[in-house]
Design an enzyme around this catalytic site. Sequence first.
Site, mmCIF file in Angstrom:
data_model
loop_
_atom_site.group_PDB
_atom_site.id
_atom_site.type_symbol
_atom_site.label_atom_id
_atom_site.label_comp_id
_atom_site.label_asym_id
_atom_site.label_seq_id
_atom_site.Cartn_x
_atom_site.Cartn_y
_atom_site.Cartn_z
ATOM 1 N N HIS A 10 -18.665 9.993 -51.623
ATOM 2 C CA HIS A 10 -18.831 11.047 -50.740
ATOM 3 C C HIS A 10 -18.128 11.363 -49.589
ATOM 4 C CE1 HIS A 10 -21.489 13.855 -52.905
ATOM 5 N NE2 HIS A 10 -22.442 13.159 -52.779
ATOM 6 N N ASN A 23 -24.608 10.867 -45.451
ATOM 7 C CA ASN A 23 -24.597 10.897 -44.157
ATOM 8 C C ASN A 23 -23.466 9.995 -43.722
ATOM 9 O OD1 ASN A 23 -27.296 12.220 -44.191
ATOM 10 N ND2 ASN A 23 -27.993 10.106 -44.118
ATOM 11 N N HIS A 49 -21.789 6.347 -55.508
ATOM 12 C CA HIS A 49 -21.836 7.691 -55.460
ATOM 13 C C HIS A 49 -21.689 8.184 -53.814
ATOM 14 C CE1 HIS A 49 -23.203 12.054 -56.604
ATOM 15 N NE2 HIS A 49 -23.558 12.043 -55.663
ATOM 16 N N GLU A 50 -22.559 7.708 -53.085
ATOM 17 C CA GLU A 50 -22.860 8.032 -51.851
ATOM 18 C C GLU A 50 -21.543 7.648 -50.981
ATOM 19 O OE1 GLU A 50 -25.017 10.150 -51.454
ATOM 20 O OE2 GLU A 50 -26.319 9.556 -53.376
#
Length: 849
Positions: free
Chosen positions: A294, A258, A290-291
């Site tokens: 994003h 998010n 990884h997050e």
Amino acid sequence: MKDAAPQTVYLSDYTPFGYVVEDVHLTFQLAPTSTRVLSRIRFAPNPDATDKVFFLHGEELNLISAMIDGKPVEPVVTSVGLSCPVPEKPFVWEAEVEISPETNTALEGLYMSNGMYCTQCEAEGFRKITYYPDRPDVMSVFTVRIEGPHPVLLSNGNPRDSGDGWAEWRDPWPKPSYLFALVAGDLVNHSDTFTTCSGTEVALNIWVRPGDEGKCAFGMEALKKSMRWDEEVYGREYDLDIFNIVAVDDFNMGAMENKGLNVFNSSAVLASPETSTDANFERIEAIIAHEYFHNWTGNRITCRDWFQLCLKEGLTVFRDSQFTSDIRSAPVKRISDVIDLRARQFPEDQGPLSHPVRPESFQEINNFYTATVYEKGAEVIGMLKRLVGDEGYAEALELYFARHDGEACTIEDWLKVFEDVTGRDLTQFKRWYSQSGTPRLSVTEDYADGTYTLTFAQHTPPTPGQDEKLPQVLPIAVGLLNANGDEVVKTTLLEMTQAEQSFEFTGLASRPIPSLLRGFSAPVVLDRVASKEEQVFLLAHDTDAFNRWESGRTLARNSLIAMVRDGAAPDQAYLDGLAALLRDDELDPAFRALMLSGPSQAELAQALHEAGATPDPDAIWQAKETMADTMAQSFRDLLPKLAYEGKVTEPYAPDAEQSGMRALGAATLALQTRLDAGAAAQKQFDKADNMTLQLSALGQLIQVGKDTGAVQAFYDQWHNDRLVMDKWFGLQVGAAHPEVAVDRAAALSSHPAFDMKNPNRFRAVFGALAMNHAGFHRRDGAGYDLLADWLIRLDAMNPQTTARMCSAFQTWKRYDADRQAKMKAALERIAAQPDLSRDTTEMVSRMLG
Ligand code: ZN
């Protein structure tokens, strides 16, 4: 409200939404069973759309009121959304809905976990929060006001204002609804700052439950490393004043990207040496990266529709693998990734759940967060990079960010930047996105007059819905060695595009020894009948680290298969070659540990299946036992030299070097335990001062059945730590002798600390059962029955996790008739449940075919 009949969605049906969203204002009045969500959304007709139907998604919402331009309206409401006549000009939509976070056990939408509110919206969870065009191509800026008594109130973007019992957040970056997030709770933070390459200071926070603040330092370092790496390697700078991470105990997946407010499964962020293993630390570092990555690949550039999921996931997995290779060991990372690909993606791609990296239809998108979309999706990018070279790749990525920032894109957009930058035609390469199945690559060789010829043939077996396959573009990295082990031809990339194709190497002094598919340059099964002498030679001499490991793996696999199929004895040439390698102190301990661990039972089952045989789980287990016993005997004198004890004198650090030594130590302990019935393991357990040593020792004690004291001692020490208790549950089933694994899982499921509402705990027990190959496949079918019982129970609470775990049955068709019948019966029993979720229905019916 009941689910509507399952609907299949097709990629080919895409049309843009009839309206654009200009901005979104949300107000949350938090209450456990009666949260009010007020939305104020400015819509305008979309000039690019022909279809002007005003339909807003909405599920499990209680609509209190709706207004357009301030006047009450009465929309037509169904179980999946609402529609309403609207003006043919810009208008303001306002709605008030009521939802019940406390009773939301699906963990999708707004839910509660240990008294804290949190959200999970990917892929289609925002529609459980309010009525909205819940599709990734509708992007907008969000302003969010949260009203609640909690000390910490968080949402996306930058904080705008706050007061007693409320806070407002504004996210200036247009985003799709799946990136929306809200968190409210009694949380504490570990904070830090990061100065970006252009000099902006960003506040960083990891928010956790009181008591966990000591477990955030490692995650914070990983975050800062990721931020720096993305600037240095991809030129990507962070774009808000603040970056928040929240740890939550109840979460279906690893973590969620998010915008500005990542939500993490606590197992994917909390770490300390006492409670986390080296493998946990490495996984946490990779997931944080990884997050974070994003933020550009997923958030700034998002997906047009969910068929394009690999656009963000394949690329982001590829990026996090690059990061791990850079900061740890590149060969070790590559080997681990390939082990994982073969263990999870190959069975998927060769069974009833096989689907393309970009699927063409689905009923429930949650079922497509798969190893194929993620890991094969990353492999496809790796191939593309090999084909266009590092510079071509870097230029293409620059263009991708420049051209598509702020857009919702497709695989076509992605490939086009590579075509524009390199001038290549990627039409054939695009088949990697549309054609499912694992290609099989066979090879024959010829040598005459200084010319060496490799002739490859590729063939992809049929998969569900795809009988005819076309040749793929295969980048095949090859090196040639002479009899002394010198590289006479350095790594060369062959580009295979036809079903059958030959490549020549000229001017050679003698017949070379080939090292094929170096670095696993394409995700295929290489069917090559190489002589054992050649494999042993490559094990000793290959200059490509991956292939050196691969030749050892192949020798191990072939020996174990011969043991299973013909009752052969363990291959002496393999054992000798392995011993030589283990003795070589120049070699990275992590690499030696990978060599020593050998193929898993599931990998052997997969290899037998690929060889056209029916895997017998009991025989596989027995062969592995015999191999391990033989290794223990023949490496007897070597073991003390490889043991961990006394190797590391510095304080514990979860870095690549120390972890490698502990991994080698653990593989050594596994053999030692076969010689001393657990004496060394007990000693290690008793004095362990970190979880890596404690847990590897406990695993050995469980395996050898000398575990009563240790299991209790571990429980007494850790019963208050949820994440450590997950390990306690999991290991007792995972390391159990196959005859007792099912009974253990059953017994543990009635332990007072078992909690089926917590996905980590449920997976600890039943995921471990499915991973205990011979235990799960117990001949009488008790493993299948127990898992089916629990999946049926879980489905009523948490469809997403149930559906994912159903894939334990995906290999059912490869076993003997008796097991097949039992697995099929278990699947049919699940399928026959009244009120089965859409998620599980789709998975089970695909598996039954
Ligand atoms: Zn991801």
